[in-house]
Write a protein that holds these residues in place. Structure first.
Motif, PDB file in Angstrom:
ATOM      1  N   THR A 100      44.882  36.999  26.845  1.00 47.56           N
ATOM      2  CA  THR A 100      44.187  35.751  27.114  1.00 47.56           C
ATOM      3  C   THR A 100      42.805  35.761  26.687  1.00 47.56           C
ATOM      4  O   THR A 100      42.256  37.035  26.272  1.00 47.56           O
ATOM      5  CB  THR A 100      44.103  36.877  29.345  1.00 47.56           C
ATOM      6  N   THR A 101      42.699  34.989  27.608  1.00 48.82           N
ATOM      7  CA  THR A 101      40.998  34.366  27.515  1.00 48.82           C
ATOM      8  C   THR A 101      40.194  35.437  28.249  1.00 48.82           C
ATOM      9  O   THR A 101      39.207  35.761  28.031  1.00 48.82           O
ATOM     10  CB  THR A 101      40.110  33.333  26.859  1.00 48.82           C
ATOM     11  N   TYR A 102      40.920  34.755  29.337  1.00 48.54           N
ATOM     12  CA  TYR A 102      40.051  35.719  30.690  1.00 48.54           C
ATOM     13  C   TYR A 102      41.132  36.124  31.732  1.00 48.54           C
ATOM     14  O   TYR A 102      41.458  35.082  32.066  1.00 48.54           O
ATOM     15  CB  TYR A 102      39.147  34.919  31.149  1.00 48.54           C
ATOM     16  N   CYS A 103      40.797  37.329  32.455  1.00 44.33           N
ATOM     17  CA  CYS A 103      41.684  37.485  33.447  1.00 44.33           C
ATOM     18  C   CYS A 103      41.344  38.441  34.256  1.00 44.33           C
ATOM     19  O   CYS A 103      39.555  39.309  34.236  1.00 44.33           O
ATOM     20  CB  CYS A 103      43.135  38.578  33.405  1.00 44.33           C
ATOM     21  N   SER A 104      41.487  38.546  35.622  1.00 42.99           N
ATOM     22  CA  SER A 104      40.425  38.990  36.716  1.00 42.99           C
ATOM     23  C   SER A 104      41.271  40.085  37.625  1.00 42.99           C
ATOM     24  O   SER A 104      42.480  39.119  37.998  1.00 42.99           O
ATOM     25  CB  SER A 104      39.138  38.911  37.682  1.00 42.99           C
ATOM     26  N   GLY A 105      40.629  41.719  38.315  1.00 41.82           N
ATOM     27  CA  GLY A 105      41.544  41.826  38.845  1.00 41.82           C
ATOM     28  C   GLY A 105      42.866  42.418  38.420  1.00 41.82           C
ATOM     29  O   GLY A 105      43.166  42.467  37.424  1.00 41.82           O
ATOM     30  N   SER A 106      43.662  41.734  39.876  1.00 46.19           N
ATOM     31  CA  SER A 106      45.492  42.331  39.379  1.00 46.19           C
ATOM     32  C   SER A 106      45.918  40.825  38.252  1.00 46.19           C
ATOM     33  O   SER A 106      46.890  41.379  37.649  1.00 46.19           O
ATOM     34  CB  SER A 106      46.465  42.656  40.566  1.00 46.19           C
ATOM     35  N   ASP A 107      45.354  40.093  38.198  1.00 46.05           N
ATOM     36  CA  ASP A 107      45.458  39.077  36.976  1.00 46.05           C
ATOM     37  C   ASP A 107      46.041  39.951  35.901  1.00 46.05           C
ATOM     38  O   ASP A 107      46.642  39.170  34.796  1.00 46.05           O
ATOM     39  CB  ASP A 107      44.869  37.914  36.958  1.00 46.05           C
ATOM     40  N   CYS A 108      45.402  40.621  35.348  1.00 48.91           N
ATOM     41  CA  CYS A 108      45.303  41.163  34.162  1.00 48.91           C
ATOM     42  C   CYS A 108      46.449  42.068  33.903  1.00 48.91           C
ATOM     43  O   CYS A 108      47.154  42.445  32.681  1.00 48.91           O
ATOM     44  CB  CYS A 108      43.637  41.934  34.072  1.00 48.91           C
TER      45      CYS A 108
END
Length: 127
Positions: A100-108
């Motif tokens: 991924t080019t970006y994720c945050s919190g639980s999305d990671c």
């Protein structure tokens, strides 16, 4: 076009080790915020196993693999690997590499947090 190609799966016995590799191409390596491994056993949902960030920070939630699985990233070769030791029959699954080019919190730690996926490599652990 981003491409993720896994390798290293196979049929092993309980207690054996395997090292999965994922070669990533098609985008500047530094663009990837996190690289991860997921797995999906027959009849089950795809589950998050482990991820590593560009600062080598590691996310791992599964107690069942803690101490047995280790993730490595090789920036020079644009690969991410999963070393699996002391394998158990419950580790049997199709293992996917994701980026991924970006994720945050639980999305990671979730399928929805990753844009790029490999085709998977099968790991079967026989008792």
């Amino acid at each position: 076009q981003v491409s993720l190609v896994e390798s290293g799966g196979g049929l092993v016995m309980t207690g054996d080790s395997l090292r999965l590799s994922c070669a990533i191409s098609g985008r500047t390596w530094s663009a990837f915020y996190k690289l991860a491994w997921f797995r999906q056993a027959p009849g089950k949902e795809r589950e998050f196993v482990v991820a590593v960030g560009y600062t080598d920070d590691v996310l791992m939630d599964l107690d069942s693999v803690r101490g047995r699985f280790t993730i490595y990233r090789d920036d020079a070769k644009s690969t991410v690997s999963l070393q699996m030791n002391n394998l158990k029959p419950e580790d049997t699954a199709l293992y996917y590499c994701a980026a991924t080019t970006y994720c945050s919190g639980s999305d990671c730690r979730s399928v929805r947090g990753y844009e790029y996926w490999g085709q998977g490599t099968q790991v079967t652990v026989s008792s």
